[in-house]
Design a protein around this motif. Structure first.
Motif, PDB file in Angstrom:
ATOM      1  N   SER A  20       0.908  -1.209  -0.039  1.00 40.51           N
ATOM      2  CA  SER A  20      -0.012  -0.023   0.109  1.00 40.51           C
ATOM      3  C   SER A  20       0.875   1.510  -0.109  1.00 40.51           C
ATOM      4  CB  SER A  20      -0.992   0.120   1.169  1.00 40.51           C
ATOM      5  OG  SER A  20      -0.173   0.431   2.452  1.00 40.51           O
ATOM      6  N   MET A  21       0.393   2.140  -0.504  1.00 41.18           N
ATOM      7  CA  MET A  21       0.987   3.468  -0.258  1.00 41.18           C
ATOM      8  C   MET A  21       0.149   4.624   0.347  1.00 41.18           C
ATOM      9  SD  MET A  21       2.529   5.309  -3.482  1.00 41.18           S
ATOM     10  CE  MET A  21       2.708   7.293  -3.286  1.00 41.18           C
ATOM     11  N   CYS A  22       0.776   5.270   1.398  1.00 45.18           N
ATOM     12  CA  CYS A  22       0.107   5.927   2.291  1.00 45.18           C
ATOM     13  C   CYS A  22       0.730   7.305   2.689  1.00 45.18           C
ATOM     14  CB  CYS A  22      -0.559   5.507   3.534  1.00 45.18           C
ATOM     15  SG  CYS A  22      -1.540   6.235   4.688  1.00 45.18           S
ATOM     16  N   ALA A  23       0.184   8.549   2.615  1.00 44.76           N
ATOM     17  CA  ALA A  23       0.842   9.760   3.105  1.00 44.76           C
ATOM     18  C   ALA A  23       0.910   9.871   4.588  1.00 44.76           C
ATOM     19  CB  ALA A  23       0.089  11.029   2.444  1.00 44.76           C
ATOM     20  N   GLY A  24       1.917  10.173   5.040  1.00 43.56           N
ATOM     21  CA  GLY A  24       2.052  10.376   6.468  1.00 43.56           C
ATOM     22  C   GLY A  24       3.291   9.653   6.935  1.00 43.56           C
ATOM     23  N   GLU A  25       3.665  10.027   8.297  1.00 42.73           N
ATOM     24  CA  GLU A  25       4.949   9.352   8.879  1.00 42.73           C
ATOM     25  C   GLU A  25       4.782   7.927   8.775  1.00 42.73           C
ATOM     26  OE1 GLU A  25       8.410   8.801  10.856  1.00 42.73           O
ATOM     27  OE2 GLU A  25       6.343   8.217  11.864  1.00 42.73           O
ATOM     28  N   PHE A  26       5.943   7.251   8.419  1.00 39.67           N
ATOM     29  CA  PHE A  26       6.101   5.917   8.366  1.00 39.67           C
ATOM     30  C   PHE A  26       5.921   5.229   9.546  1.00 39.67           C
ATOM     31  CE2 PHE A  26       8.845   1.988   8.385  1.00 39.67           C
ATOM     32  CZ  PHE A  26       8.139   1.150   7.400  1.00 39.67           C
ATOM     33  N   VAL A  27       6.531   5.401  10.444  1.00 40.06           N
ATOM     34  CA  VAL A  27       6.240   4.774  11.890  1.00 40.06           C
ATOM     35  C   VAL A  27       5.175   4.866  12.461  1.00 40.06           C
ATOM     36  CG1 VAL A  27       7.238   4.502  14.275  1.00 40.06           C
ATOM     37  CG2 VAL A  27       9.006   4.986  12.441  1.00 40.06           C
ATOM     38  N   GLU A  28       4.321   6.015  12.194  1.00 38.13           N
ATOM     39  CA  GLU A  28       3.229   6.380  12.912  1.00 38.13           C
ATOM     40  C   GLU A  28       2.201   5.320  12.289  1.00 38.13           C
ATOM     41  OE1 GLU A  28      -0.222   9.862  12.803  1.00 38.13           O
ATOM     42  OE2 GLU A  28       2.043  10.355  13.532  1.00 38.13           O
ATOM     43  N   ILE A  29       2.370   5.336  10.912  1.00 39.39           N
ATOM     44  CA  ILE A  29       1.385   4.441  10.231  1.00 39.39           C
ATOM     45  C   ILE A  29       1.454   2.931  10.240  1.00 39.39           C
ATOM     46  CG2 ILE A  29       0.289   4.052   7.726  1.00 39.39           C
ATOM     47  CD1 ILE A  29       0.855   7.167   7.372  1.00 39.39           C
ATOM     48  N   TYR A  30       2.485   2.685   9.876  1.00 41.30           N
ATOM     49  CA  TYR A  30       2.956   1.175   9.828  1.00 41.30           C
ATOM     50  C   TYR A  30       3.332   0.465  11.251  1.00 41.30           C
ATOM     51  CZ  TYR A  30       2.336   1.714   4.777  1.00 41.30           C
ATOM     52  OH  TYR A  30       1.694   2.171   3.640  1.00 41.30           O
TER      53      TYR A  30
END
Length: 79
Positions: free
Chosen positions: A1-11
């Motif tokens: 998936s591709m998602c806008a935002g901060e990597f650590v916070e999202i994944y």
């Protein structure tokens, strides 16, 4: 998936959610590489695979840190 935002916070909130993670020219963007690796490790299902492509920032340095036997060779010689 591709998602806008901060990597650590999202994944970081997706434990064992992915069979594979593919990163391309990405890992060297981390403010803390070890934290990114931890998030990737936790996001992978058991037996999952991480594939990383692209050079790291240190790749372009003219000289990197010495390691192994060459690092200390001659450093403590008394003449």
């Amino acid at each position: 998936s591709m998602c806008a935002g901060e990597f650590v916070e999202i994944y970081g909130r997706q434990p064992e959610a992915w069979d594979a993670v593919v990163t391309c020219f990405f890992i060297d963007t981390a403010p803390n590489v070890l934290e990114y690796i931890r998030v990737i490790w936790k996001a992978l299902k058991p037996g999952g695979t991480w594939v990383n492509g692209g050079p790291l920032l240190w790749h372009w340095q003219s000289s990197g840190p010495k390691s192994g036997a060459a690092a200390g060779a001659g450093d403590n010689d008394r003449r």
